[in-house]
Enzyme design. Structure first.
Site, PDB file in Angstrom:
ATOM      1  N   ARG A  46      -5.316 -11.198  -6.032  1.00 51.44           N
ATOM      2  CA  ARG A  46      -4.755  -9.969  -6.631  1.00 51.44           C
ATOM      3  C   ARG A  46      -5.676  -8.786  -6.328  1.00 51.44           C
ATOM      4  O   ARG A  46      -5.230  -7.647  -6.177  1.00 51.44           O
ATOM      5  CB  ARG A  46      -4.534 -10.145  -8.135  1.00 51.44           C
ATOM      6  CG  ARG A  46      -4.119  -8.855  -8.825  1.00 51.44           C
ATOM      7  CD  ARG A  46      -3.346  -9.051 -10.138  1.00 51.44           C
ATOM      8  NE  ARG A  46      -3.840 -10.108 -10.971  1.00 51.44           N
ATOM      9  CZ  ARG A  46      -4.992 -10.093 -11.665  1.00 51.44           C
ATOM     10  NH1 ARG A  46      -5.778  -9.027 -11.611  1.00 51.44           N
ATOM     11  NH2 ARG A  46      -5.346 -11.120 -12.404  1.00 51.44           N
ATOM     12  N   TYR A  98      12.052  10.797  -1.402  1.00 52.65           N
ATOM     13  CA  TYR A  98      12.841   9.575  -1.525  1.00 52.65           C
ATOM     14  C   TYR A  98      13.341   9.414  -2.977  1.00 52.65           C
ATOM     15  O   TYR A  98      12.587   9.655  -3.934  1.00 52.65           O
ATOM     16  CB  TYR A  98      11.956   8.395  -1.086  1.00 52.65           C
ATOM     17  CG  TYR A  98      12.494   7.050  -1.434  1.00 52.65           C
ATOM     18  CD1 TYR A  98      13.727   6.622  -0.945  1.00 52.65           C
ATOM     19  CD2 TYR A  98      11.767   6.181  -2.244  1.00 52.65           C
ATOM     20  CE1 TYR A  98      14.217   5.376  -1.277  1.00 52.65           C
ATOM     21  CE2 TYR A  98      12.246   4.927  -2.563  1.00 52.65           C
ATOM     22  CZ  TYR A  98      13.479   4.529  -2.082  1.00 52.65           C
ATOM     23  OH  TYR A  98      13.960   3.302  -2.414  1.00 52.65           O
ATOM     24  N   ASP A 170       3.757  11.678   1.645  1.00 53.97           N
ATOM     25  CA  ASP A 170       4.430  10.452   2.081  1.00 53.97           C
ATOM     26  C   ASP A 170       4.750  10.622   3.571  1.00 53.97           C
ATOM     27  O   ASP A 170       5.580  11.445   3.954  1.00 53.97           O
ATOM     28  CB  ASP A 170       5.716  10.275   1.256  1.00 53.97           C
ATOM     29  CG  ASP A 170       6.498   9.018   1.634  1.00 53.97           C
ATOM     30  OD1 ASP A 170       6.264   8.455   2.720  1.00 53.97           O
ATOM     31  OD2 ASP A 170       7.376   8.622   0.842  1.00 53.97           O
ATOM     32  N   LYS A 195       8.929   0.245   6.504  1.00 52.76           N
ATOM     33  CA  LYS A 195       9.719   0.986   7.508  1.00 52.76           C
ATOM     34  C   LYS A 195       9.085   0.849   8.896  1.00 52.76           C
ATOM     35  O   LYS A 195       8.947  -0.242   9.383  1.00 52.76           O
ATOM     36  CB  LYS A 195       9.854   2.444   7.069  1.00 52.76           C
ATOM     37  CG  LYS A 195      10.153   2.623   5.577  1.00 52.76           C
ATOM     38  CD  LYS A 195      11.467   2.015   5.149  1.00 52.76           C
ATOM     39  CE  LYS A 195      11.664   2.244   3.649  1.00 52.76           C
ATOM     40  NZ  LYS A 195      12.755   1.512   3.064  1.00 52.76           N
TER      41      LYS A 195
HETATM   42  N1  PLP Z   1       9.037   6.555   0.920  1.00 49.23           N
HETATM   43  C1  PLP Z   1      10.112   6.680   1.689  1.00 49.23           C
HETATM   44  C2  PLP Z   1      10.225   7.872   2.571  1.00 49.23           C
HETATM   45  C3  PLP Z   1      11.117   5.725   1.670  1.00 49.23           C
HETATM   46  O1  PLP Z   1      12.212   5.879   2.454  1.00 49.23           O
HETATM   47  C4  PLP Z   1      10.983   4.592   0.818  1.00 49.23           C
HETATM   48  C5  PLP Z   1      12.020   3.545   0.760  1.00 49.23           C
HETATM   49  O2  PLP Z   1      13.112   3.686   1.269  1.00 49.23           O
HETATM   50  C6  PLP Z   1       9.847   4.499   0.020  1.00 49.23           C
HETATM   51  C7  PLP Z   1       8.884   5.485   0.098  1.00 49.23           C
HETATM   52  C8  PLP Z   1       9.651   3.332  -0.905  1.00 49.23           C
HETATM   53  O3  PLP Z   1       9.181   2.245  -0.200  1.00 49.23           O
HETATM   54  P1  PLP Z   1       9.441   0.715  -0.589  1.00 49.23           P
HETATM   55  O4  PLP Z   1      10.906   0.463  -0.442  1.00 49.23           O
HETATM   56  O5  PLP Z   1       8.590  -0.026   0.381  1.00 49.23           O
HETATM   57  O6  PLP Z   1       8.986   0.567  -2.004  1.00 49.23           O
END
Ligand code: PLP
Length: 382
Positions: A46, A98, A170, A195
Site C-alpha cells: 500500500r 473532466y 491535468d 489513457k
Molecule cells: N482526467 C481526464 C482528462 C480524464 O479524461 C479522466 C477520465 O476519463 C480522468 C482524469 C480520470 O481518470 P481515471 O478514469 O483514471 O480515474
C-alpha cells in the site's frame, strides 16, 4: 537522452538476481524486514512496491519532473492531491475539466469544507479577480474536454505565482509527449494513466509529478494513508505501454489530423474542434506550448439528436465507448454520455450541442478510419 530512449530505459534496468531484461512483477503485499522497525524503502505494498518505483522513474523522466507518485486511478491521484488541502480552502478552476473531477470536488470534498469554484470565462480579468480571493490552487486541464480549448499554461502559472497560488494541471489529453506543464511553471502535473500513458485500454491508473521534495512526501503519504495504491501488475503493464508512447502519439496525431481535415470538408459537419487546425481559436497558443496537437478531435454535425445517435452507432472501427487514448479508435456523444449530468441549457451555453461528437482517434491506418467515417456519413440520411 531523448524522449523515446528515456521511455524504454529509465527505471528499466535489467533485474540483478537473474539478469532478466524485463523487471519482474513484484506481486507481494509485504516485505521481509532485517530488524524490527527497519525503515527500508519497501515495507508494505500500500505504501510502495518496486514496480511503482520503476514506473515513477520512467514517467518523471518523460515529464522532466524530479518526482512522480503513482496511484490507483486518475481520480485516485486527484484524491491524493486534494488531501493536501484543509477544511475552508478553496480551489479556482477553469471551465472544461473532466466530469469526474467536478463530481469529486462538488459531491465529495464539498462535504469536507473544500470549495471548487469554476470560472466560466478565462479572461485575464476574471482570472485576476478569482486569484485575488486567496485560493489554494489554480486548477485546469488543457486541451479541455470535449471542445479542446487550449489555455496558456505559462501565463496562468505566472499569474498564480504572483498571488502565491499553486498551479495544478491535468495533462492527460496531451500526454508528456506533446506537453510538459512543469517546464512552463506549473507546480504539480497529473495524468490519468488509464489513457495515453497506458495506451491499451486495459488498466486504470494515475500519476502526479512535481519538482518539490515536500509535495512528493505528501503524495506518498496520501497513497499510504488513504489506500490509493495501484496494483503491481497494473503498474508493470503501464510501464510496458509507456515504452511505445512516442510512436503511438505520433500515429495518434497523424490520424487525428487526417480525421480533422476530412471532417472539416464534409458537408454534414458544422464545425471541427482540433487544436491543430488553423481554424481553431486556440491554434496559436497550442502551437506555442505543445510539440504536437494530440489525438482527440470533436465535431459538431449538422444532424438531429436521433441522426447523431444513429451515426455514432454505425461506425465499424470507431467503437462507441467512453474513455480515450487507447490504440483503438473510440467515439462518444458528450451530451448523452460524459456530460449528461449537466443541465441542457448549461450544455448549450458551453457548446456541447446534441450534434457534438468526440473522437479518440486511434493508431489504425488513417485510410481505414476515413473510410469508416465516410461510409457511416453516406448512410445517415437514407
Ligand atoms: N482526467 C481526464 C482528462 C480524464 O479524461 C479522466 C477520465 O476519463 C480522468 C482524469 C480520470 O481518470 P481515471 O478514469 O483514471 O480515474
Amino acid at each position: 537522452m531523448k524522449f523515446a530512449t528515456k521511455a524504454i530505459h529509465v527505471g528499466q534496468e535489467p533485474e540483478s538476481a537473474h539478469g532478466a531484461v524485463i523487471p519482474p512483477i513484484y506481486m507481494t503485499s509485504t516485505y521481509r524486514q532485517e530488524a524490527p522497525g527497519d525503515d527500508s524503502e519497501f515495507s508494505y505494498t500500500r505504501a510502495n512496491n518496486p514496480n511503482f518505483v520503476a514506473l515513477e522513474k520512467q514517467l518523471a523522466s518523460l515529464e522532466d519532473a524530479k518526482h512522480a507518485t503513482v496511484f490507483s486511478s486518475g481520480l485516485g491521484t486527484l484524491t491524493g492531491l486534494i488531501s493536501m488541502l484543509s477544511q475552508g480552502d478553496h480551489v479556482v478552476a477553469l471551465d472544461g475539466v473532466y466530469g469526474g473531477t467536478y463530481r469529486l470536488f462538488n459531491s465529495v470534498f464539498s462535504r469536507f469544507g473544500i470549495e471548487f469554484i469554476t470560472i466560466p470565462n478565462a479572461s485575464k480579468e476574471n482570472i485576476e479577480k478569482a486569484l485575488s480571493t486567496n485560493p489554494k490552487w489554480l486548477f485546469f486541464e488543457t486541451p479541455t474536454n470535449p471542445l479542446l480549448e487550449v489555455f496558456d499554461i505559462e501565463e496562468l502559472a505566472k499569474a498564480a505565482k504572483r498571488h502565491g497560488v499553486l498551479t495544478i494541471v491535468d495533462n492527460t489529453f496531451s500526454s508528456p509527449y506533446f506537453q510538459n506543464p512543469l517546464k512552463l511553471g506549473v507546480d504539480i502535473v497529473w495524468h490519468s494513466t488509464t489513457k495515453y500513458i497506458g495506451g491499451h485500454s486495459d488498466i486504470i491508473g494515475g500519476v502526479a509529478m512535481c519538482n518539490e521534495d515536500h509535495f512528493k512526501k505528501e503524495l506518498d503519504f496520501a497513497r499510504k494513508a488513504i489506500g490509493l495504491n495501484p496494483s503491481p501488475f497494473d503498474t508493470w503493464l503501464i510501464t510496458r505501454g509507456v515504452k511505445t508512447l512516442a510512436l503511438r502519439m505520433q500515429q495518434h496525431e497523424h490520424n487525428a489530423i487526417a480525421v480533422a481535415d476530412f471532417l472539416e470538408k464534409h458537408p454534414l459537419v458544422k464545425r471541427v474542434y482540433y487544436p491543430g487546425l488553423t481554424s481553431h481559436p486556440s491554434h496559436a497558443i497550442a502551437k506555442k506550448q505543445m510539440s504536437g496537437f494530440g489525438g482527440m478531435v470533436s465535431a459538431e454535425f449538422n444532424l438531429s439528436l436521433e441522426e447523431t445517435k444513429k451515426l455514432i452507432s454505425s461506425f465499424k472501427l470507431f467503437t462507441l465507448a467512453e474513455s480515450l487514448g487507447g490504440v483503438e479508435s473510440l467515439v462518444s456523444h458528450p451530451a448523452t454520455m460524459t456530460h449528461a449530468a449537466i443541465p441542457a441549457i448549461e450544455r448549450k451555453r458551453i457548446g456541447i450541442t446534441e450534434g457534438l461528437v468526440r473522437f479518440s482517434v486511434g493508431i489504425e491506418d488513417a485510410e481505414d478510419l476515413i473510410h469508416d467515417l465516410s461510409e457511416a456519413l453516406k448512410n445517415i440520411r437514407r
